[in-house]
Design an enzyme around this catalytic site. Structure first.
Site, mmCIF file in Angstrom:
data_model
loop_
_atom_site.group_PDB
_atom_site.id
_atom_site.type_symbol
_atom_site.label_atom_id
_atom_site.label_comp_id
_atom_site.label_asym_id
_atom_site.label_seq_id
_atom_site.Cartn_x
_atom_site.Cartn_y
_atom_site.Cartn_z
ATOM 1 N N LYS A 1 -4.175 4.955 17.747
ATOM 2 C CA LYS A 1 -5.512 5.003 18.357
ATOM 3 C C LYS A 1 -6.551 5.400 17.294
ATOM 4 O O LYS A 1 -7.645 4.840 17.235
ATOM 5 C CB LYS A 1 -5.557 5.987 19.531
ATOM 6 N N TYR B 1 1.419 7.282 18.748
ATOM 7 C CA TYR B 1 0.363 6.816 19.676
ATOM 8 C C TYR B 1 -1.010 7.215 19.148
ATOM 9 O O TYR B 1 -1.899 6.367 18.991
ATOM 10 C CB TYR B 1 0.595 7.403 21.085
ATOM 11 N N THR C 1 -9.017 8.302 22.809
ATOM 12 C CA THR C 1 -8.415 9.504 23.389
ATOM 13 C C THR C 1 -8.752 10.742 22.559
ATOM 14 O O THR C 1 -9.020 10.626 21.357
ATOM 15 C CB THR C 1 -6.881 9.318 23.439
ATOM 16 N N ASP C 2 -8.687 11.910 23.194
ATOM 17 C CA ASP C 2 -8.888 13.159 22.443
ATOM 18 C C ASP C 2 -7.715 13.442 21.507
ATOM 19 O O ASP C 2 -7.819 14.288 20.612
ATOM 20 C CB ASP C 2 -9.100 14.345 23.402
ATOM 21 N N GLU C 3 -6.576 12.730 21.704
ATOM 22 C CA GLU C 3 -5.375 13.047 20.926
ATOM 23 C C GLU C 3 -5.559 12.738 19.437
ATOM 24 O O GLU C 3 -4.811 13.251 18.604
ATOM 25 C CB GLU C 3 -4.160 12.313 21.510
HETATM 26 P P1 NAD Z 1 -2.113 2.017 30.756
HETATM 27 O O1 NAD Z 1 -0.892 2.059 29.891
HETATM 28 O O2 NAD Z 1 -2.003 2.431 32.188
HETATM 29 O O3 NAD Z 1 -2.706 0.525 30.780
HETATM 30 C C1 NAD Z 1 -2.820 -0.252 29.617
HETATM 31 C C2 NAD Z 1 -3.171 -1.685 30.030
HETATM 32 O O4 NAD Z 1 -3.311 -2.460 28.830
HETATM 33 C C3 NAD Z 1 -2.079 -2.358 30.886
HETATM 34 O O5 NAD Z 1 -2.680 -3.052 31.957
HETATM 35 C C4 NAD Z 1 -1.427 -3.330 29.911
HETATM 36 O O6 NAD Z 1 -0.876 -4.479 30.544
HETATM 37 C C5 NAD Z 1 -2.582 -3.680 28.994
HETATM 38 N N1 NAD Z 1 -2.127 -4.126 27.663
HETATM 39 C C6 NAD Z 1 -1.227 -3.509 26.853
HETATM 40 N N2 NAD Z 1 -1.055 -4.244 25.741
HETATM 41 C C7 NAD Z 1 -1.873 -5.326 25.840
HETATM 42 C C8 NAD Z 1 -2.142 -6.434 24.988
HETATM 43 N N3 NAD Z 1 -1.524 -6.595 23.815
HETATM 44 N N4 NAD Z 1 -3.063 -7.348 25.404
HETATM 45 C C9 NAD Z 1 -3.697 -7.211 26.601
HETATM 46 N N5 NAD Z 1 -3.450 -6.191 27.450
HETATM 47 C C10 NAD Z 1 -2.550 -5.257 27.066
HETATM 48 O O7 NAD Z 1 -3.200 2.854 29.976
HETATM 49 P P2 NAD Z 1 -4.320 3.857 30.526
HETATM 50 O O8 NAD Z 1 -3.715 5.180 30.730
HETATM 51 O O9 NAD Z 1 -5.065 3.193 31.621
HETATM 52 O O10 NAD Z 1 -5.256 3.949 29.240
HETATM 53 C C11 NAD Z 1 -6.283 2.977 29.008
HETATM 54 C C12 NAD Z 1 -7.002 3.311 27.712
HETATM 55 O O11 NAD Z 1 -7.571 4.611 27.805
HETATM 56 C C13 NAD Z 1 -6.093 3.323 26.491
HETATM 57 O O12 NAD Z 1 -6.810 2.757 25.419
HETATM 58 C C14 NAD Z 1 -5.826 4.805 26.250
HETATM 59 O O13 NAD Z 1 -5.597 5.066 24.879
HETATM 60 C C15 NAD Z 1 -7.129 5.432 26.724
HETATM 61 N N6 NAD Z 1 -7.023 6.809 27.247
HETATM 62 C C16 NAD Z 1 -6.088 7.127 28.206
HETATM 63 C C17 NAD Z 1 -6.050 8.431 28.708
HETATM 64 C C18 NAD Z 1 -5.066 8.813 29.807
HETATM 65 O O14 NAD Z 1 -4.995 9.997 30.169
HETATM 66 N N7 NAD Z 1 -4.345 7.881 30.399
HETATM 67 C C19 NAD Z 1 -6.942 9.401 28.235
HETATM 68 C C20 NAD Z 1 -7.881 9.030 27.252
HETATM 69 C C21 NAD Z 1 -7.912 7.727 26.776
HETATM 70 P P1 TYD Z 2 1.743 12.947 29.455
HETATM 71 O O1 TYD Z 2 1.389 12.700 30.879
HETATM 72 O O2 TYD Z 2 2.826 12.121 28.829
HETATM 73 O O3 TYD Z 2 0.381 12.857 28.627
HETATM 74 P P2 TYD Z 2 0.088 13.228 27.054
HETATM 75 O O4 TYD Z 2 1.375 13.371 26.339
HETATM 76 O O5 TYD Z 2 -0.667 12.021 26.580
HETATM 77 O O6 TYD Z 2 -0.732 14.477 27.091
HETATM 78 O O7 TYD Z 2 2.175 14.479 29.311
HETATM 79 C C1 TYD Z 2 1.320 15.541 29.692
HETATM 80 C C2 TYD Z 2 1.989 16.830 29.294
HETATM 81 O O8 TYD Z 2 3.187 17.003 30.080
HETATM 82 C C3 TYD Z 2 2.456 16.866 27.842
HETATM 83 O O9 TYD Z 2 2.270 18.174 27.308
HETATM 84 C C4 TYD Z 2 3.927 16.532 27.911
HETATM 85 C C5 TYD Z 2 4.349 17.113 29.250
HETATM 86 N N1 TYD Z 2 5.444 16.383 29.934
HETATM 87 C C6 TYD Z 2 6.605 17.078 30.331
HETATM 88 O O10 TYD Z 2 6.739 18.294 30.134
HETATM 89 N N2 TYD Z 2 7.594 16.363 30.940
HETATM 90 C C7 TYD Z 2 7.497 15.021 31.188
HETATM 91 O O11 TYD Z 2 8.442 14.401 31.740
HETATM 92 C C8 TYD Z 2 6.295 14.341 30.789
HETATM 93 C C9 TYD Z 2 6.126 12.861 31.028
HETATM 94 C C10 TYD Z 2 5.289 15.071 30.172
#
Ligand code: NAD
Ligand code: TYD
Length: 377
Positions: free
Chosen positions: A187, A183, A134-136
């Site tokens: 990561k 988080y 992630t970019d975070e």
């Molecule tokens: P998500 O929370 O929707 O899904 C995570 C999946 O991992 C789920 O299916 C869960 O069951 C599985 N999982 C969790 N713990 C596990 C374990 N111990 N063993 C096997 N499976 C397990 O997450 P997402 O939003 O789809 O993100 C996927 C990846 O992309 C993550 O690594 C996250 O850090 C990265 N990412 C997410 C975003 C975003 O905006 N959602 C952006 C950049 C990077």
């Molecule tokens: P989120 O979807 O949790 O992603 P991330 O924290 O990984 O960026 O949140 C996106 C943005 O929205 C973040 O600045 C937090 C804000 N946010 C709220 O203001 N209220 C909410 O209930 C949630 C879930 C997020």
């Protein structure tokens, strides 16, 4: 490459990656390895679950023996690793689970891949361990231009009505890691382990860091699906702080396409940032969501603005994320395919048309269904 593990394939981004690979590469065997935590939902993959090249394995990535067994039995050549705990608010309440899954889970997968690949005559030849991050991990950027400036680059994602950046600096691949939340700290730690396995053992690894994703099948604890559902049901919209924080949004299928490009053509040991130069203040995106839901439900546009409820800010809330994805665009020719306005329209429509999916995940019914299915086996 023939046999590929995708971890976390039942989650939000993972399900889009599994779908893309299963449909596009019938010659590959795709093994979706997922523990099915609260965020994992096999209903996300209903349309491809019967395809002959798709295989689901319920397993915890922290379980080294099982990971090694899968790699040996299915002769795994490539790993695309997405499984993680992914929600910042949960990481503030329960950091241990994040260290366990994101750090120890990644390490267990790396160790299993190392043990299996080093046992083969060809060793790491033709193998690939691709870690999705992630970019975070880069921390937070300053907001030097709160009213917005024209960004240095535009992409299809940013070429709609919205053209603003909120600072001059962007996350580039050479920036030092400065994670703030449990988080992003977990990561970041997993990214370091992946690079260490390249530098120490010669494992062919790649890491990518993507900005916030949006689209179908996202668990409704994240901003966009949570707020769409609340607007529909006229529930309050809990906005942290003043809603001024900035996120850089990418449609999830564009992320999946980037993963495909990088998995096949990315250079070993490289890092690529993925994003569409598409920065939005939370409050602006929330207004777009209200207008879109209202319009699609036949309510007067903006009728639900009074649902906006400012609440106490998230602890350690990162102010601004903004990805510079120039390297990926120039070196591998990827760019986003969707304008943000189109992506949001598609996304809102999807959640409004899939109320049953939302009701199942909010009630927890999807887990009972799959728990019973596994008990009967
Ligand atoms: P998500 O929370 O929707 O899904 C995570 C999946 O991992 C789920 O299916 C869960 O069951 C599985 N999982 C969790 N713990 C596990 C374990 N111990 N063993 C096997 N499976 C397990 O997450 P997402 O939003 O789809 O993100 C996927 C990846 O992309 C993550 O690594 C996250 O850090 C990265 N990412 C997410 C975003 C975003 O905006 N959602 C952006 C950049 C990077
Ligand atoms: P989120 O979807 O949790 O992603 P991330 O924290 O990984 O960026 O949140 C996106 C943005 O929205 C973040 O600045 C937090 C804000 N946010 C709220 O203001 N209220 C909410 O209930 C949630 C879930 C997020």
């Amino acid at each position: 490459m023939q046999n590929i593990i995708i971890t976390g394939g039942a989650g939000f981004i993972g399900s889009h990656v599994v779908r893309l690979f299963v449909n596009k590469y019938p010659q590959y065997n795709i093994y979706n390895v997922d523990k099915l935590t609260y965020a994992g939902n096999l209903a996300n993959l209903k349309d491809i679950e019967d395809k002959p090249n798709y295989h689901f394995i319920k397993a915890d990535i922290c379980d080294f023996e099982t990971m090694l067994d899968i790699m040996q039995r299915d002769q795994i050549d490539g790993i695309i690793h997405l499984a993680a705990e992914s929600h910042v608010d949960r990481s503030i309440k329960d950091p241990f689970t994040f260290a366990q899954t994101n750090v120890m889970g990644t390490l267990s997968l790396l160790q299993a891949a190392k043990a299996y690949w080093e046992s083969l005559p060809e060793k790491y030849e033709g193998k690939r361990f691709y870690h999705i991050s992630t970019d975070e991990v880069y921390g937070a950027l300053q907001m030097t231009h709160p009213e917005g400036i024209v960004p240095p680059f535009t992409t299809k994602a940013s070429s709609g009505k919205h053209h603003l950046a909120y600072g001059e600096k962007f996350f580039t691949e050479d920036l030092k890691y400065q994670p703030h939340s449990p988080y992003s700290a977990a990561k970041a730690s997993s990214d370091h382990f992946v690079r260490a396995f390249h530098d120490t053992f010669g494992m062919p690894t790649i890491v990518t860091n993507c900005s916030n994703n949006y689209g179908p099948y996202q668990f409704p604890e994240k901003l966009i699906p949570l707020f769409i559902n609340n607007i529909r049901h006229r529930k309050p919209l809990p906005v942290y702080g003043k809603g001024e924080n900035v996120r850089d949004w990418l449609y999830v299928e564009d992320h999946a396409r980037a993963i495909d490009t990088i998995f096949h053509n990315g250079k070993i040991a490289e890092t690529y940032n993925i994003g569409g130069f598409n920065e939005w203040k939370n409050i602006d995106i929330i207004k777009v969501l209200i207008n879109t839901v209202d319009r699609l439900l036949g309510r007067p546009e903006g009728a639900d603005m009074d649902l906006i409820t400012y609440i106490t800010d998230r602890a350690g809330h990162d102010l601004r994320y903004a990805i510079d994805s120039t390297k990926l665009q120039k070196e591998l020719g990827w760019e986003p395919s969707l304008q943000f306005e189109e992506g949001i329209e598609k996304t809102v429509k999807w959640y409004l048309d899939n109320q049953e999916w939302l009701d199942n995940v909010t009630s927890g019914d999807y887990q009972k269904y799959y728990d019973n299915m596994y008990k009967n086996r």
